[in-house]
Design a protein around this motif. Structure first.
Motif, PDB file in Angstrom:
ATOM      1  N   SER A  41       0.841  -1.192   0.000  1.00 30.81           N
ATOM      2  CA  SER A  41       0.000   0.000   0.000  1.00 30.81           C
ATOM      3  C   SER A  41       0.879   1.245   0.000  1.00 30.81           C
ATOM      4  O   SER A  41       0.437   2.323  -0.369  1.00 30.81           O
ATOM      5  N   LYS A  42       2.135   1.077   0.415  1.00 29.22           N
ATOM      6  CA  LYS A  42       3.115   2.158   0.410  1.00 29.22           C
ATOM      7  C   LYS A  42       4.432   1.628  -0.134  1.00 29.22           C
ATOM      8  O   LYS A  42       4.773   0.468   0.051  1.00 29.22           O
ATOM      9  N   LEU A  43       5.167   2.508  -0.799  1.00 26.45           N
ATOM     10  CA  LEU A  43       6.467   2.154  -1.351  1.00 26.45           C
ATOM     11  C   LEU A  43       7.525   2.969  -0.623  1.00 26.45           C
ATOM     12  O   LEU A  43       7.453   4.207  -0.591  1.00 26.45           O
ATOM     13  N   ALA A  44       8.478   2.311   0.006  1.00 22.34           N
ATOM     14  CA  ALA A  44       9.513   3.000   0.783  1.00 22.34           C
ATOM     15  C   ALA A  44      10.667   3.411  -0.127  1.00 22.34           C
ATOM     16  O   ALA A  44      11.243   2.582  -0.828  1.00 22.34           O
ATOM     17  N   VAL A  45      11.007   4.717  -0.103  1.00 21.65           N
ATOM     18  CA  VAL A  45      12.133   5.233  -0.875  1.00 21.65           C
ATOM     19  C   VAL A  45      12.960   6.157   0.016  1.00 21.65           C
ATOM     20  O   VAL A  45      12.487   6.657   1.035  1.00 21.65           O
ATOM     21  N   GLN A  46      14.188   6.395  -0.382  1.00 20.11           N
ATOM     22  CA  GLN A  46      15.078   7.222   0.413  1.00 20.11           C
ATOM     23  C   GLN A  46      14.864   8.693   0.092  1.00 20.11           C
ATOM     24  O   GLN A  46      15.015   9.126  -1.058  1.00 20.11           O
ATOM     25  N   GLY A  47      14.485   9.483   1.106  1.00 17.02           N
ATOM     26  CA  GLY A  47      14.381  10.920   0.932  1.00 17.02           C
ATOM     27  C   GLY A  47      15.702  11.587   1.267  1.00 17.02           C
ATOM     28  O   GLY A  47      16.736  10.916   1.411  1.00 17.02           O
TER      29      GLY A  47
ATOM     30  N   VAL B  66      13.543   8.014   5.350  1.00 19.07           N
ATOM     31  CA  VAL B  66      12.852   7.106   4.432  1.00 19.07           C
ATOM     32  C   VAL B  66      11.433   7.619   4.244  1.00 19.07           C
ATOM     33  O   VAL B  66      10.727   7.894   5.213  1.00 19.07           O
ATOM     34  N   VAL B  67      11.017   7.763   2.997  1.00 19.54           N
ATOM     35  CA  VAL B  67       9.699   8.306   2.675  1.00 19.54           C
ATOM     36  C   VAL B  67       8.805   7.187   2.172  1.00 19.54           C
ATOM     37  O   VAL B  67       9.228   6.357   1.360  1.00 19.54           O
ATOM     38  N   LEU B  68       7.568   7.170   2.650  1.00 22.77           N
ATOM     39  CA  LEU B  68       6.594   6.181   2.194  1.00 22.77           C
ATOM     40  C   LEU B  68       5.666   6.833   1.165  1.00 22.77           C
ATOM     41  O   LEU B  68       4.949   7.778   1.482  1.00 22.77           O
ATOM     42  N   ILE B  69       5.694   6.315  -0.056  1.00 24.85           N
ATOM     43  CA  ILE B  69       4.914   6.884  -1.152  1.00 24.85           C
ATOM     44  C   ILE B  69       3.699   6.013  -1.440  1.00 24.85           C
ATOM     45  O   ILE B  69       3.796   4.789  -1.497  1.00 24.85           O
ATOM     46  N   ASP B  70       2.563   6.661  -1.631  1.00 25.03           N
ATOM     47  CA  ASP B  70       1.372   5.957  -2.099  1.00 25.03           C
ATOM     48  C   ASP B  70       1.551   5.708  -3.599  1.00 25.03           C
ATOM     49  O   ASP B  70       1.755   6.664  -4.367  1.00 25.03           O
ATOM     50  N   PRO B  71       1.515   4.460  -4.062  1.00 22.35           N
ATOM     51  CA  PRO B  71       1.703   4.173  -5.483  1.00 22.35           C
ATOM     52  C   PRO B  71       0.771   4.962  -6.395  1.00 22.35           C
ATOM     53  O   PRO B  71       1.118   5.249  -7.541  1.00 22.35           O
TER      54      PRO B  71
ATOM     55  N   TYR C  62      12.299  10.905  -6.619  1.00 16.98           N
ATOM     56  CA  TYR C  62      12.993  10.104  -5.624  1.00 16.98           C
ATOM     57  C   TYR C  62      13.911   9.096  -6.312  1.00 16.98           C
ATOM     58  O   TYR C  62      13.562   8.523  -7.347  1.00 16.98           O
ATOM     59  N   THR C  63      15.063   8.881  -5.708  1.00 17.53           N
ATOM     60  CA  THR C  63      15.957   7.825  -6.164  1.00 17.53           C
ATOM     61  C   THR C  63      15.597   6.547  -5.428  1.00 17.53           C
ATOM     62  O   THR C  63      15.245   6.581  -4.255  1.00 17.53           O
TER      63      THR C  63
END
Length: 269
Positions: free
Chosen positions: A161-167, A171-176, A198-199
């Motif tokens: 439900s969330k995609l974890a990426v490095q801010g 760590v930022v959780l993005i809604d797809p 985001y990378t």
């Protein structure tokens, strides 16, 4: 003629593979299935020479279907379809097992067809059949990104439900659903939202797998686009197109010629 059944729950992937296989005059597609139990029933009934199985299908996954088929028919050749990176599926390249990465590449499909032809000319012996069966378990072990149920032996695709990426500092959780598109530059993969890029350490193939339950389309070898944000489809050059998105910057995503037909079919153009 070499008879084939294609099993894949993704209509676009199924149509694309059907189209590519039909370019081979000695290949006859005798049936299609959209989920595991249907695939099992059709293949056992139609008895094709080859079964193309998607790894992730409803009811039964492709690996479970393959194991059940091999118990019934030791002469069947099986080709798996997957979005996994090649390094995660080296076990496919053993004995008569082959694999195709999504999105399908015409040259790679032709290579698979040639392997099938060789398999028809030189059927497997008992020792090869045993090795083929054992290699399925090796495949399961190599898929570390999936969880495997010891009770059922089935592979479960991760649901997110969330995609974890490095801010920048966390760590930022993005809604797809907020992702406009994903793209690759050289070896780096980036995720573009409406207001930030985001990378990510994920490969494009892994992200396609993780986002499979959302309306993302593989428009180009280096792009996944969220179709919910598409506003226009503009002809570009030599059969290719450009997608104009409906964000403030009117972002552009290329559609390579190889994916135009699938996109038009999806959009019913």
């Amino acid at each position: 003629m070499i008879s084939v059944v294609i099993a894949d729950d993704e209509p676009l992937a199924r149509d694309e593979l059907t189209y590519l296989l039909k370019q081979c005059k000695d290949i006859e597609i005798v049936g299609e299935a959209t989920q595991g139990t249907e695939a099992l029933e059709k293949i056992l009934t139609l008895k094709p020479d080859v079964a193309f199985l998607d790894i992730h299908m409803p009811n039964l996954d492709g690996l479970t279907v393959a194991r059940k088929l091999l118990e019934e028919d030791q002469t069947l050749m099986i080709v798996f379809a997957t979005a996994y990176d090649k390094h995660a599926i080296q076990a496919f390249e053993v004995n008569a097992i082959d694999y195709l990465l999504k999105p399908f590449d015409q040259e790679r499909v032709l290579k698979t067809v040639e392997r099938i032809r060789q398999g028809v000319r030189h059927p497997k012996n008992d020792s090869q059949n045993e090795a083929l069966h054992n290699s399925l378990m090796d495949i399961l072990k190599k898929m570390g990104r999936e969880s495997i149920s010891a009770a059922t032996g089935q592979v479960r695709a991760p649901k997110i439900s969330k995609l974890a990426v490095q801010g920048e500092d966390s760590v930022v959780l993005i809604d797809p659903q907020d992702i406009l598109y994903v793209y690759r530059e050289n070896r780096d993969v980036f995720i573009k939202t409406t207001n930030k890029v985001y990378t990510t350490k994920y490969t494009l193939q892994t992200l396609e797998e993780k986002l499979a339950s959302y309306p993302f389309f593989h428009a180009h070898r280096s792009y996944l686009v969220n179709l919910n944000f598409v506003h226009e489809l503009v002809p570009w050059f030599n059969g290719a197109y450009t997608l104009i998105l409906n964000d403030e910057k009117r972002s552009k995503v290329p559609v390579s010629r190889a994916y135009v037909k699938a996109l038009k079919d999806l959009l019913e153009i």
